[in-house]
Design a protein around this motif. Structure first.
Motif, PDB file in Angstrom:
ATOM      1  N   GLU A 287       0.858  -1.202   0.000  1.00  0.00           N
ATOM      2  CA  GLU A 287       0.000   0.000   0.000  1.00  0.00           C
ATOM      3  C   GLU A 287       0.889   1.244   0.000  1.00  0.00           C
ATOM      4  O   GLU A 287       1.863   1.324   0.754  1.00  0.00           O
ATOM      5  CB  GLU A 287      -0.905   0.014   1.227  1.00  0.00           C
ATOM      6  N   PHE A 288       0.524   2.212  -0.837  1.00  0.00           N
ATOM      7  CA  PHE A 288       1.280   3.460  -0.952  1.00  0.00           C
ATOM      8  C   PHE A 288       0.384   4.648  -0.653  1.00  0.00           C
ATOM      9  O   PHE A 288      -0.849   4.542  -0.705  1.00  0.00           O
ATOM     10  CB  PHE A 288       1.865   3.586  -2.363  1.00  0.00           C
ATOM     11  N   GLU A 289       1.018   5.764  -0.318  1.00  0.00           N
ATOM     12  CA  GLU A 289       0.248   6.997  -0.102  1.00  0.00           C
ATOM     13  C   GLU A 289      -0.564   7.350  -1.336  1.00  0.00           C
ATOM     14  O   GLU A 289      -1.709   7.798  -1.242  1.00  0.00           O
ATOM     15  CB  GLU A 289       1.192   8.149   0.244  1.00  0.00           C
ATOM     16  N   GLU A 290       0.032   7.156  -2.487  1.00  0.00           N
ATOM     17  CA  GLU A 290      -0.659   7.378  -3.760  1.00  0.00           C
ATOM     18  C   GLU A 290       0.009   6.508  -4.818  1.00  0.00           C
ATOM     19  O   GLU A 290       1.168   6.113  -4.658  1.00  0.00           O
ATOM     20  CB  GLU A 290      -0.619   8.855  -4.162  1.00  0.00           C
ATOM     21  N   PRO A 291      -0.679   6.193  -5.889  1.00  0.00           N
ATOM     22  CA  PRO A 291      -0.111   5.300  -6.899  1.00  0.00           C
ATOM     23  C   PRO A 291       1.096   5.926  -7.604  1.00  0.00           C
ATOM     24  O   PRO A 291       1.112   7.121  -7.884  1.00  0.00           O
ATOM     25  CB  PRO A 291      -1.268   5.110  -7.896  1.00  0.00           C
ATOM     26  N   PHE A 292       2.117   5.115  -7.861  1.00  0.00           N
ATOM     27  CA  PHE A 292       3.214   5.538  -8.729  1.00  0.00           C
ATOM     28  C   PHE A 292       3.050   4.904 -10.115  1.00  0.00           C
ATOM     29  O   PHE A 292       3.841   5.147 -11.001  1.00  0.00           O
ATOM     30  CB  PHE A 292       4.571   5.148  -8.124  1.00  0.00           C
ATOM     31  N   TRP A 293       2.030   4.071 -10.281  1.00  0.00           N
ATOM     32  CA  TRP A 293       1.745   3.375 -11.534  1.00  0.00           C
ATOM     33  C   TRP A 293       0.639   4.112 -12.285  1.00  0.00           C
ATOM     34  O   TRP A 293      -0.090   4.923 -11.696  1.00  0.00           O
ATOM     35  CB  TRP A 293       1.321   1.934 -11.246  1.00  0.00           C
ATOM     36  N   PRO A 294       0.490   3.876 -13.570  1.00  0.00           N
ATOM     37  CA  PRO A 294      -0.595   4.525 -14.321  1.00  0.00           C
ATOM     38  C   PRO A 294      -1.955   4.171 -13.731  1.00  0.00           C
ATOM     39  O   PRO A 294      -2.209   3.022 -13.368  1.00  0.00           O
ATOM     40  CB  PRO A 294      -0.443   3.937 -15.727  1.00  0.00           C
TER      41      PRO A 294
ATOM     42  N   ASP B 219      -8.475  -4.389  -7.560  1.00  0.00           N
ATOM     43  CA  ASP B 219      -9.775  -3.764  -7.807  1.00  0.00           C
ATOM     44  C   ASP B 219     -10.301  -3.073  -6.555  1.00  0.00           C
ATOM     45  O   ASP B 219     -10.244  -3.628  -5.451  1.00  0.00           O
ATOM     46  CB  ASP B 219     -10.791  -4.804  -8.275  1.00  0.00           C
ATOM     47  N   ALA B 220     -10.829  -1.872  -6.735  1.00  0.00           N
ATOM     48  CA  ALA B 220     -11.470  -1.084  -5.667  1.00  0.00           C
ATOM     49  C   ALA B 220     -10.493  -0.647  -4.580  1.00  0.00           C
ATOM     50  O   ALA B 220     -10.902  -0.138  -3.548  1.00  0.00           O
ATOM     51  CB  ALA B 220     -12.641  -1.848  -5.045  1.00  0.00           C
ATOM     52  N   GLN B 221      -9.179  -0.839  -4.808  1.00  0.00           N
ATOM     53  CA  GLN B 221      -8.170  -0.400  -3.842  1.00  0.00           C
ATOM     54  C   GLN B 221      -7.097   0.380  -4.613  1.00  0.00           C
ATOM     55  O   GLN B 221      -6.055  -0.172  -4.986  1.00  0.00           O
ATOM     56  CB  GLN B 221      -7.545  -1.591  -3.111  1.00  0.00           C
ATOM     57  N   PRO B 222      -7.345   1.653  -4.888  1.00  0.00           N
ATOM     58  CA  PRO B 222      -6.490   2.399  -5.822  1.00  0.00           C
ATOM     59  C   PRO B 222      -5.052   2.583  -5.365  1.00  0.00           C
ATOM     60  O   PRO B 222      -4.188   2.895  -6.192  1.00  0.00           O
ATOM     61  CB  PRO B 222      -7.210   3.746  -5.941  1.00  0.00           C
ATOM     62  N   ASN B 223      -4.759   2.421  -4.073  1.00  0.00           N
ATOM     63  CA  ASN B 223      -3.395   2.627  -3.587  1.00  0.00           C
ATOM     64  C   ASN B 223      -2.644   1.326  -3.319  1.00  0.00           C
ATOM     65  O   ASN B 223      -1.573   1.332  -2.723  1.00  0.00           O
ATOM     66  CB  ASN B 223      -3.415   3.471  -2.303  1.00  0.00           C
ATOM     67  N   LEU B 224      -3.215   0.226  -3.763  1.00  0.00           N
ATOM     68  CA  LEU B 224      -2.599  -1.082  -3.542  1.00  0.00           C
ATOM     69  C   LEU B 224      -2.161  -1.724  -4.852  1.00  0.00           C
ATOM     70  O   LEU B 224      -2.843  -1.587  -5.879  1.00  0.00           O
ATOM     71  CB  LEU B 224      -3.586  -2.046  -2.856  1.00  0.00           C
TER      72      LEU B 224
END
Length: 262
Positions: free
Chosen positions: A91-98, A135-140
């Protein structure tokens, strides 16, 4: 259990479940089955539905049942494959991926890079084929692990696991990445009640004429034709390896007992 969508319609199941009861023996020597537990308690039943993992059966079937299981059942237990698929969630603070039109990172190694890891503490990383969105977990993001290093994957420290997986992601993406704020992994292989994740048809299955959804699922009856040992779980279903296979096996087992009384 009918808890959802209306909890008031729930069946009285929860209060009948006993936790922390390690079963050590199932005695089906008579018309009544006696289930013996590690804490010395015993429970008598007309029927027992056995849903333990195939991995647990492989290691414990010789002591778990009195008398011993029939030869056909033992043949199915010993010659159906059972393995482990590991998962790690970062889990990240925000996505680093597209965040649009992106599904996964697949890892394809150059031979020289892969060879450099052989014999090192990070050799296990070659067993990670993919990290993918959740799915449904945008920061994972979730990684899969499969191969000979599963025990090492489950036993290494949390900090080492994070360090290694971030090294892998940074190597393939070619840039520095933020550290995850949380990590979770499963440990099915080293859990003594599971010893792996799910079953598969193996070469040994074919060599010994085993059809798991038939032979592992076959019920054992008493002398008066009562189903005393009913076997369920993903390994006993044609959809082995899947949750819906495990669920389907539960309905099949329950219906067999219901039909016995009809």
């Amino acid at each position: 259990m009918k808890k959802r969508p209306d909890p008031s319609k729930a069946l009285p199941v929860d209060e009948k479940i006993l936790f922390n009861k390690e079963v050590t023996n199932i005695d089906w020597n008579s018309n009544e089955v006696i289930v013996k537990c590690a804490d010395g308690s015993e429970y008598r039943a007309d029927h027992v539905i056995v849903t333990v993992s195939l991995g647990f059966l492989k290691q414990n079937y010789k002591t778990l049942f009195t008398p011993q299981l029939p030869e056909k059942k033992v043949n199915a237990i010993e010659n159906t494959g059972f393995g482990t698929l590991g998962k790690i969630f970062l889990e990240f603070e925000e996505p680093f991926w597209p965040t649009v039109n992106w599904t996964a990172y697949f890892f394809l190694w150059k031979k020289e890079d892969r060879d450099k890891l052989i014999g090192t503490e990070r050799e296990w990383l070659t067993d990670i084929p993919i990290f993918l969105r959740v799915d449904a977990q945008p920061n994972l993001i979730s990684g899969f692990v499969a191969g000979e290093h599963m025990k090492h994957f489950e036993e290494m420290s949390d900090s080492q696991l994070v360090d290694d997986t971030m090294w892998l992601l940074e190597k393939f993406l070619g840039k520095s990445l933020p550290r995850p704020i949380n990590m979770q992994r499963n440990k099915w292989k080293t859990n003594k009640y599971f010893l792996g994740t799910y079953s598969y048809m193996s070469m040994a299955s074919q060599e010994h004429n085993v059809v798991p959804s038939v032979d592992l699922a076959e019920t054992i009856y008493s002398d008066n034709k009562k189903p005393v040992l009913v076997f369920a779980g993903e390994a006993t279903d044609e959809y082995s390896g899947y949750v819906h296979g495990a669920v389907g096996s539960g309905f099949r087992s329950a219906n067999e007992i219901i039909n016995h009384y009809k």
